[in-house]
Motif scaffolding. Structure first.
Motif, PDB file in Angstrom:
ATOM      1  N   VAL A 104      -8.442 -10.641   0.840  1.00 18.67           N
ATOM      2  CA  VAL A 104      -7.417  -9.635   0.594  1.00 18.67           C
ATOM      3  C   VAL A 104      -7.705  -8.868  -0.696  1.00 18.67           C
ATOM      4  O   VAL A 104      -7.406  -7.666  -0.789  1.00 18.67           O
ATOM      5  CB  VAL A 104      -6.025 -10.294   0.558  1.00 18.67           C
ATOM      6  N   GLU A 105      -8.289  -9.512  -1.667  1.00 21.77           N
ATOM      7  CA  GLU A 105      -8.642  -8.807  -2.902  1.00 21.77           C
ATOM      8  C   GLU A 105      -9.612  -7.667  -2.627  1.00 21.77           C
ATOM      9  O   GLU A 105      -9.544  -6.606  -3.260  1.00 21.77           O
ATOM     10  CB  GLU A 105      -9.228  -9.793  -3.912  1.00 21.77           C
ATOM     11  N   ALA A 106     -10.493  -7.866  -1.656  1.00 16.34           N
ATOM     12  CA  ALA A 106     -11.426  -6.794  -1.296  1.00 16.34           C
ATOM     13  C   ALA A 106     -10.689  -5.614  -0.673  1.00 16.34           C
ATOM     14  O   ALA A 106     -11.024  -4.444  -0.926  1.00 16.34           O
ATOM     15  CB  ALA A 106     -12.484  -7.331  -0.333  1.00 16.34           C
ATOM     16  N   VAL A 107      -9.659  -5.895   0.133  1.00 20.84           N
ATOM     17  CA  VAL A 107      -8.852  -4.825   0.716  1.00 20.84           C
ATOM     18  C   VAL A 107      -8.087  -4.089  -0.376  1.00 20.84           C
ATOM     19  O   VAL A 107      -7.984  -2.851  -0.360  1.00 20.84           O
ATOM     20  CB  VAL A 107      -7.859  -5.400   1.759  1.00 20.84           C
ATOM     21  N   THR A 108      -7.566  -4.821  -1.324  1.00 22.52           N
ATOM     22  CA  THR A 108      -6.813  -4.218  -2.417  1.00 22.52           C
ATOM     23  C   THR A 108      -7.696  -3.277  -3.233  1.00 22.52           C
ATOM     24  O   THR A 108      -7.271  -2.172  -3.611  1.00 22.52           O
ATOM     25  CB  THR A 108      -6.229  -5.315  -3.324  1.00 22.52           C
ATOM     26  N   ARG A 109      -8.925  -3.682  -3.483  1.00 22.30           N
ATOM     27  CA  ARG A 109      -9.847  -2.807  -4.233  1.00 22.30           C
ATOM     28  C   ARG A 109     -10.140  -1.532  -3.448  1.00 22.30           C
ATOM     29  O   ARG A 109     -10.194  -0.434  -4.025  1.00 22.30           O
ATOM     30  CB  ARG A 109     -11.141  -3.555  -4.541  1.00 22.30           C
ATOM     31  N   ARG A 138      -8.709   4.503  -3.045  1.00 17.88           N
ATOM     32  CA  ARG A 138      -8.269   5.628  -2.213  1.00 17.88           C
ATOM     33  C   ARG A 138      -6.851   6.082  -2.540  1.00 17.88           C
ATOM     34  O   ARG A 138      -6.315   6.970  -1.875  1.00 17.88           O
ATOM     35  CB  ARG A 138      -8.400   5.246  -0.732  1.00 17.88           C
ATOM     36  N   GLY A 139      -6.238   5.440  -3.496  1.00 18.89           N
ATOM     37  CA  GLY A 139      -4.895   5.845  -3.899  1.00 18.89           C
ATOM     38  C   GLY A 139      -3.810   5.477  -2.920  1.00 18.89           C
ATOM     39  O   GLY A 139      -2.767   6.142  -2.857  1.00 18.89           O
ATOM     40  N   VAL A 140      -4.044   4.418  -2.135  1.00 14.61           N
ATOM     41  CA  VAL A 140      -3.042   3.942  -1.192  1.00 14.61           C
ATOM     42  C   VAL A 140      -2.828   2.457  -1.455  1.00 14.61           C
ATOM     43  O   VAL A 140      -3.355   1.901  -2.400  1.00 14.61           O
ATOM     44  CB  VAL A 140      -3.473   4.197   0.275  1.00 14.61           C
ATOM     45  N   THR A 141      -2.031   1.802  -0.608  1.00 14.03           N
ATOM     46  CA  THR A 141      -1.775   0.382  -0.799  1.00 14.03           C
ATOM     47  C   THR A 141      -2.590  -0.457   0.176  1.00 14.03           C
ATOM     48  O   THR A 141      -3.064   0.036   1.208  1.00 14.03           O
ATOM     49  CB  THR A 141      -0.289   0.057  -0.593  1.00 14.03           C
ATOM     50  N   ALA A 142      -2.725  -1.739  -0.140  1.00 14.12           N
ATOM     51  CA  ALA A 142      -3.433  -2.649   0.757  1.00 14.12           C
ATOM     52  C   ALA A 142      -2.744  -2.716   2.116  1.00 14.12           C
ATOM     53  O   ALA A 142      -3.402  -2.780   3.160  1.00 14.12           O
ATOM     54  CB  ALA A 142      -3.519  -4.034   0.127  1.00 14.12           C
ATOM     55  N   ALA A 143      -1.423  -2.702   2.106  1.00 15.06           N
ATOM     56  CA  ALA A 143      -0.687  -2.722   3.368  1.00 15.06           C
ATOM     57  C   ALA A 143      -1.040  -1.512   4.226  1.00 15.06           C
ATOM     58  O   ALA A 143      -1.231  -1.623   5.444  1.00 15.06           O
ATOM     59  CB  ALA A 143       0.817  -2.748   3.093  1.00 15.06           C
ATOM     60  N   GLN A 144      -1.157  -0.361   3.608  1.00 16.93           N
ATOM     61  CA  GLN A 144      -1.481   0.851   4.363  1.00 16.93           C
ATOM     62  C   GLN A 144      -2.900   0.810   4.910  1.00 16.93           C
ATOM     63  O   GLN A 144      -3.159   1.261   6.025  1.00 16.93           O
ATOM     64  CB  GLN A 144      -1.263   2.068   3.478  1.00 16.93           C
ATOM     65  N   VAL A 145      -3.822   0.247   4.151  1.00 13.84           N
ATOM     66  CA  VAL A 145      -5.198   0.083   4.656  1.00 13.84           C
ATOM     67  C   VAL A 145      -5.199  -0.858   5.853  1.00 13.84           C
ATOM     68  O   VAL A 145      -5.839  -0.587   6.878  1.00 13.84           O
ATOM     69  CB  VAL A 145      -6.129  -0.431   3.552  1.00 13.84           C
ATOM     70  N   ALA A 146      -4.486  -1.981   5.741  1.00 18.57           N
ATOM     71  CA  ALA A 146      -4.453  -2.954   6.828  1.00 18.57           C
ATOM     72  C   ALA A 146      -3.846  -2.344   8.095  1.00 18.57           C
ATOM     73  O   ALA A 146      -4.352  -2.564   9.206  1.00 18.57           O
ATOM     74  CB  ALA A 146      -3.662  -4.184   6.397  1.00 18.57           C
ATOM     75  N   LEU A 147      -2.769  -1.569   7.949  1.00 17.06           N
ATOM     76  CA  LEU A 147      -2.154  -0.925   9.112  1.00 17.06           C
ATOM     77  C   LEU A 147      -3.027   0.190   9.668  1.00 17.06           C
ATOM     78  O   LEU A 147      -3.134   0.359  10.882  1.00 17.06           O
ATOM     79  CB  LEU A 147      -0.785  -0.359   8.738  1.00 17.06           C
ATOM     80  N   ALA A 148      -3.663   0.949   8.783  1.00 20.09           N
ATOM     81  CA  ALA A 148      -4.542   2.028   9.240  1.00 20.09           C
ATOM     82  C   ALA A 148      -5.699   1.465  10.044  1.00 20.09           C
ATOM     83  O   ALA A 148      -6.155   2.086  11.016  1.00 20.09           O
ATOM     84  CB  ALA A 148      -5.048   2.829   8.047  1.00 20.09           C
ATOM     85  N   TRP A 149      -6.190   0.282   9.656  1.00 22.00           N
ATOM     86  CA  TRP A 149      -7.259  -0.361  10.435  1.00 22.00           C
ATOM     87  C   TRP A 149      -6.772  -0.677  11.850  1.00 22.00           C
ATOM     88  O   TRP A 149      -7.475  -0.405  12.828  1.00 22.00           O
ATOM     89  CB  TRP A 149      -7.730  -1.641   9.741  1.00 22.00           C
ATOM     90  N   VAL A 150      -5.573  -1.239  11.979  1.00 22.36           N
ATOM     91  CA  VAL A 150      -5.034  -1.554  13.304  1.00 22.36           C
ATOM     92  C   VAL A 150      -4.885  -0.282  14.132  1.00 22.36           C
ATOM     93  O   VAL A 150      -5.293  -0.224  15.297  1.00 22.36           O
ATOM     94  CB  VAL A 150      -3.688  -2.287  13.177  1.00 22.36           C
ATOM     95  N   LEU A 151      -4.323   0.740  13.538  1.00 24.86           N
ATOM     96  CA  LEU A 151      -4.113   2.004  14.255  1.00 24.86           C
ATOM     97  C   LEU A 151      -5.428   2.625  14.704  1.00 24.86           C
ATOM     98  O   LEU A 151      -5.489   3.297  15.744  1.00 24.86           O
ATOM     99  CB  LEU A 151      -3.338   2.973  13.370  1.00 24.86           C
TER     100      LEU A 151
END
Length: 332
Positions: free
Chosen positions: A248-253, A258-271
């Protein structure tokens, strides 16, 4: 809000709202806050709401009934049956088994309609298949509800690809719900996602944020309330926790760059896994809801996707999804 289409022409917001946490599982809940969050979801264009009789139990359907019935037009409200549970006060709906009997499917639908204050359930799921009841019998009863005008479309949750095909042969299935996220990717290899696409069935991932872990904000069981069920999940325990935290630390970095949150990256991956996929992250508070909805407008580039696929490649996530006893209870 962007829209996507599940099977049987169900047009839904690209990000739905999983409502379980508003009534159970994650510690204390505040219905006043939840009602405000539901109102805000409607304002943001969310039209896909997911509940179940087992959530609370019953309280979550009643909550949605109070909030959504007066703004019914254009909404797709999904609920589920198929678990048995302890309903006494204080038990928080502890799951005790499964019940897929045809008569049970119909009894629960009638009760859910009343709690939700609806004339028709848009999407009626079998929460878990009952090993003692042929799936054809259960789905046959669910199909009767469609013919009777009490249910608009049918769904299944956490079934195998073979069971999905057998069910679909009895009556068209509009959606298959299963856990799917960066750290839970079983449906990619067990044939379930492929079967959905072969049959034109929409796929609805629950827990797309790894029960909060993929947000980078939930670092373990420290700080969780005593009755938060994540305390029992293997991935949140001891050495599993330490290994998963590094992922998860890698996702946070990546998110910070990119100026977004880890949650948004995780959801964008699913989408990004396909336009037939509609995640239903939970959110009890408005700020989390708004963060999740905004993820629908984040487009990850191929390098981002490749990097995330590598970080969370099969075998790198430590620990099972559920405790062994629950896995056995719900295995079909």
């Amino acid at each position: 809000m962007k829209k996507r289409t599940l099977g049987q022409g169900l047009e839904v917001s690209a990000v739905g709202l999983g409502c379980m946490g508003m009534s159970q599982a994650y510690g204390a809940y505040d219905e006043a806050d939840s009602l405000k969050t539901l109102d805000r979801a409607l304002d943001l264009g969310v039209n896909f709401f997911d509940t179940a009789e087992a959530y609370g139990p019953y309280r979550n359907e009643e909550l949605l009934g109070r909030s959504l019935a007066s703004r019914r037009a254009g909404l797709v409200i999904a609920t589920k049956f198929g678990f048995t549970f302890k309903a006494q006060a204080g038990d928080h709906g502890a799951i005790s088994g499964t019940d897929g009997r045809p008569e049970h499917a119909k009894e629960v639908a009638e009760a859910s309609l009343k709690r939700l204050r609806l004339d028709v359930i848009d999407l009626y799921y079998l929460h878990r298949a009952d090993p003692a009841v042929p799936i054809e019998d259960t789905v046959g009863a669910m199909a009767d509800l469609v013919r009777d005008g009490k249910v608009r479309a049918l769904g299944l949750s956490e079934v195998s690809a073979d069971m999905l095909r057998r069910a679909h042969a009895v009556h068209p299935i509009a959606a298959l719900q299963s856990e799917y996220s960066l750290w839970t990717r079983d449906v990619e290899s067990n044939g379930v996602l492929a079967a959905c696409r072969d049959l034109g069935i929409g796929f609805v991932p629950f827990s797309p944020l790894g029960r909060g872990f993929l947000t980078g904000k939930q670092v373990g069981t420290d700080g969780l309330e005593e009755k938060d069920f994540r305390r029992s999940l293997p991935r949140f325990q001891d050495e599993n926790l330490a290994a998963n935290r590094l992922l998860v630390e890698a996702v946070t970095r990546m998110a910070e760059a990119r100026g977004v949150t880890a949650a948004q990256v995780a959801l964008a991956w699913v989408l990004a896994q396909g336009n037939d996929i509609v995640p239903i992250p939970g959110a009890r508070r408005i700020r989390h809801l708004e963060e999740n909805v905004a993820a629908a407008d984040i487009a990850l580039i191929s390098d981002d996707l490749d990097r995330l696929n590598d970080i969370f490649a099969p075998g790198k996530v430590a620990g099972a999804r559920y405790p062994e006893a629950f896995e056995k209870l719900t295995k079909t």
